[in-house]
Design an enzyme around this catalytic site. Structure first.
Site, PDB file in Angstrom:
ATOM      1  N   ASP A 270       8.089   7.498  -4.769  1.00 21.98           N
ATOM      2  CA  ASP A 270       6.597   7.331  -5.007  1.00 21.98           C
ATOM      3  C   ASP A 270       6.683   6.856  -6.299  1.00 21.98           C
ATOM      4  O   ASP A 270       7.294   7.381  -7.315  1.00 21.98           O
ATOM      5  CB  ASP A 270       5.545   7.922  -4.329  1.00 21.98           C
TER       6      ASP A 270
HETATM    7  C1  NOJ Z   1       1.427   5.374  -4.611  1.00 19.20           C
HETATM    8  C2  NOJ Z   1       1.282   5.733  -3.215  1.00 19.20           C
HETATM    9  O1  NOJ Z   1       1.299   6.752  -2.819  1.00 19.20           O
HETATM   10  C3  NOJ Z   1       2.281   4.654  -2.327  1.00 19.20           C
HETATM   11  O2  NOJ Z   1       1.907   4.719  -1.170  1.00 19.20           O
HETATM   12  C4  NOJ Z   1       2.391   3.280  -3.169  1.00 19.20           C
HETATM   13  O3  NOJ Z   1       3.181   2.414  -2.346  1.00 19.20           O
HETATM   14  C5  NOJ Z   1       2.726   3.262  -4.401  1.00 19.20           C
HETATM   15  N1  NOJ Z   1       1.865   4.255  -5.143  1.00 19.20           N
HETATM   16  C6  NOJ Z   1       2.981   1.864  -5.264  1.00 19.20           C
HETATM   17  O4  NOJ Z   1       1.897   1.439  -5.280  1.00 19.20           O
END
Ligand code: NOJ
Length: 750
Positions: A270
């Site tokens: 993530d």
């Molecule tokens: C953080 C989030 O937790 C995740 O779900 C998302 O896809 C990513 N950022 C990318 O934006």
């Protein structure tokens, strides 16, 4: 002799090489041409959003993927990757396309409320079709985190509290994004692996402690279902699970994902989660976090900068092997081949087709199906009546930005139909008389003047249509709430309107279940509509006016108050049984003796029931469920024959409507305690007024299986887990929700 051995080895190598899938052969060939630096660049996801020389240089050096680079910008960078990087490996452009790209569908929690996987699949298909025209081939969706705590803002992004529902909907989303062709349209990314939604106290990014058996029983199946549906990628969660951050969690990422499930797609971190591992305190610096993620075979680093900064050094120091790197790159290249990127790297078009009639009508249908009728004293539907004066008011009545919900970077508020706009149209057509609350209003507003105006307007109306809820910024990532009320002075507004004596139809547009018992008490009818996207205004008007009968069902238990959280339907029977009518706090006599009010499991303020159970939802008719009929009283273990459970449902009212029968099963006695009921199937059945339909469900031995300890292994020891059904009695319901219905019994026998 030597020559013969050499010949044999060469022959074996040739045969094994030829027996390899052609894609694997192309991957091997490319890999053999790549330098270590180019491999590390493939494993790095760069953030876009601007044209910059620095980004262009990273791409020339072989960067593998970009997120948040859209449209002409993505096209520009793709040309650099293909035409100017040494090996011409195309990049893959990613974005959070969560519930629509330009045409916005209801938030995933709202989509779950449809209990209609076709809606989810179609929504994902349309989202992919729109997003691909902007050069995107990878979405970070679906989120299948089973979420039992509505304080957690990300409940908006998932399919609710139930493992089975999340599995069905997650798999449908994957099919929708990726399509059925051998060339995948848009790669899905099932997230967040794993246990993220169990964060303590509903506070985002918090720790989770989940015993292995619960992890396997509750949290992992939706991931497995999405992978079985073909999801090309998986995203690690932010949380630490049992003390180990998910990105560097070998048990999750290697033992389960790779070794047990044989996942050969991409595992991506993530956003900046390697840096987060330092915050979490299981690694002292980015280099250590990088090493942990490599040990856990995480293929791609999303914006943490750990891989580009430290991987080469770790390889040179012998701490990470080049074979590990090769495996990661292999997974990334495999995804690119499956997307056909090498043959067709460009999909951006200057003249995209967005908001087509097909997309808008699918979004409207999704919004119609996602609204749940919680209460109705008979006031709904209103039906066309040119003499009926409605007051349309409340902070969500005309708030396009808010009704689109969290995660929709590419929406267009100007294309969004609000309830106010839909009622204006009806008024123009002479189907209703409209009084509008004017001005801009928002959910957190406190404004006495507003209340005075509302009371004055309400007095002129026959019915007040109050659109309440949460602004979109109050749910989603990092938006945990401790109080689940209607923000601002909405409750006060409703109270003041109620005092005028005018009937109130309350529609709630929110990102989560709210605890609004008193607001509901004051309303004559309540539609719970979540954030419903581009067409929600039209959809709600259709429901309120009776053009469409409500068919949504709750994907999460609605608690009486925050103090009941977490409260989900498939809990286990407490050690002391639950009293039928427990004595509430104000009924306890003064100086009552200890235990004089009994020893049962409940909350003194609320009793032991939620406000509305999982699966609940009314419509404009009444359905009468007949008894469950089983094809046999026994299911024979390991036999190819399943049990058939059926039941008649009669539409006893005046409206054609959709019934949503739900199949629940209880394992009465297990070697581990079992939930009170578990959802194992559901259907949507359209039943015309006055008619009866028979619904049938098959029950297989697999439906009765659960994770428990293998025979002879005791709890607390280094356990061996097994997924199987245990012989004995089972209860089965076909019911309108998780709290109703009568069960029948059958046995699983040898
Ligand atoms: C953080 C989030 O937790 C995740 O779900 C998302 O896809 C990513 N950022 C990318 O934006």
């Amino acid at each position: 002799m030597k020559a013969r051995i050499f010949l044999l080895i060469a022959l074996v190598a040739m045969v094994s090489c030829q027996s390899k899938d052609p894609v694997e052969r192309r991957i091997d060939k490319l890999l053999s041409q790549m330098t270590l630096e180019e491999k590390i660049a493939q494993m790095t996801q760069v953030c876009g959003g601007q044209i910059s020389d620095n980004i262009a240089e990273q791409i020339r050096n072989g960067a593998g993927s970009m997120l948040n680079s859209v449209g002409a910008e993505a096209d520009y960078y793709q040309h650099i990757a293909v035409e100017e990087s040494r090996l011409g490996i195309p990049m893959i452009f990613a974005r959070d396309v969560i519930h629509g790209f330009r045409t916005i569908f209801p938030i995933p929690l709202g989509q779950a409320a449809t209990f209609d996987p076709d809606i989810v699949e179609e929504g994902a298909r349309i989202a992919a079709k729109e997003a691909m025209q902007a050069g995107l081939r990878w979405t970070f969706s679906p989120m299948v985190d089973v979420a039992r705590d509505p304080r957690w803002g990300r409940v908006a992004e998932g399919y609710g509290e139930d493992t089975y529902l999340a599995s069905v909907m997650g798999a449908a989303a994957v099919r929708g994004y990726q399509g059925n062709d051998s060339i995948v349209q848009m790669a899905a990314c099932v997230k967040h692996f794993a246990g993220y939604a169990a964060s303590e106290g509903g506070r985002d990014y918090n720790s989770t402690w989940i015993p292995e058996i619960q992890l396997r029983e509750t949290y992992l199946p939706p991931f497995k279902a999405a992978i079985d549906a073909g999801s090309l990628s998986v995203m690690c969660a932010f949380n630490d699970l049992n003390g180990v951050p998910a990105s560097g969690n070998k048990h999750l990422n290697v033992d389960i994902l790779r070794d047990e499930w044989h996942f050969d797609g991409v595992l991506v971190s993530d956003w900046a989660s390697l840096q987060n591992m330092n915050n979490q305190g299981n690694s002292a610096n980015l280099k250590e976090a990088t090493k942990l993620c490599m040990d856990a075979q995480m293929d791609m680093d999303m914006e943490s900068k750990g891989y580009p900064r430290h991987l080469k050094e770790l390889v040179e120091e012998g701490k990470v092997s080049e074979t590990t790197i090769d495996n990661c790159v292999r997974n990334i290249l495999r995804m690119k081949f499956r997307l056909g990127l090498f043959d067709n790297p460009y999909c951006y078009t200057e003249n995209p087709e967005y908001f087509t009639p097909e997309s808008l009508s699918a979004a409207q249908k999704a919004a119609e199906e996602s609204a749940v009728l919680l209460k109705n004293n008979g006031i709904l539907p209103l039906n066309n009546n040119s003499k009926l004066t409605v007051l349309v008011c409340g902070p969500m009545a005309n708030a396009p930005h808010e009704q689109n919900g969290t995660w929709c970077f590419d929406k267009d508020d100007a294309m969004t139909i609000t309830p106010m706009m839909a009622f204006r149209k009806l008024a123009k057509e002479g189907k209703v008389r409209l009084i509008e609350q004017t001005g801009e209003h928002w959910s957190r507003e406190f404004n006495k003047e507003n209340i005075t105006t509302l009371v004055r307007l309400a007095k002129q109306a026959d019915v007040v249509l109050y659109f309440a809820g949460e602004e979109s910024i109050l749910s989603g990532e990092a938006r945990s709430r401790a109080l689940l009320n209607l923000p601002g002075d909405q409750s006060e507004q409703i109270r003041a309107i109620k005092a005028t004596g005018k009937p109130i139809v309350l529609t709630v547009m929110a990102g989560r279940p709210l605890c609004i018992r008193e607001d509901i008490d004051r309303a004559d009818a309540v539609l719970y509509a979540f954030h419903g996207g581009t067409m929600q205004g039209t959809a709600l008007a259709n429901l309120i006016m009776g053009k469409v009968a409500p068919s949504g069902r709750l994907p999460m238990t609605f608690p009486m108050g925050e103090g009941q959280i977490p409260f989900y339907y498939n809990y286990k029977m407490p050690s002391r049984l639950m009293a039928k009518s427990p004595k509430l706090i104000n009924d306890i006599p003064l100086r009552a003796y200890q235990f004089s009010v009994g020893e049962s499991s409940y909350w003194l303020e609320y009793g032991n029931k939620p406000l509305y159970p999982f699966g609940y939802g009314l419509t404009y008719t009444t359905f009468e469920y007949g008894p469950v009929v089983l094809s046999d009283t026994c299911l024979i273990a390991s036999s190819p024959y399943n049990l058939i459970a059926s039941c008649e449902i009669k539409n006893a009212g005046k409206y054609d409507a959709v019934a949503v029968p739900q199949l629940y099963i209880r394992d009465v006695v297990g070697s581990l305690t079992r939930p009170l009921r578990e959802l194992k199937g559901f259907q949507r059945v359209n039943i015309p007024a006055g008619e009866t339909r028979t619904v049938t469900f098959e029950i297989s031995e697999q439906d009765l299986a659960y994770w428990h300890l293998a025979e002879g292994v005791s709890l607390g020891s280094e356990g061996e887990y097994t997924f199987s059904a245990e012989k004995g009695d089972f209860h089965v319901w076909i019911a309108p929700n998780a709290a109703e219905g009568e069960y029948v019994q059958f046995a699983l026998v040898e």
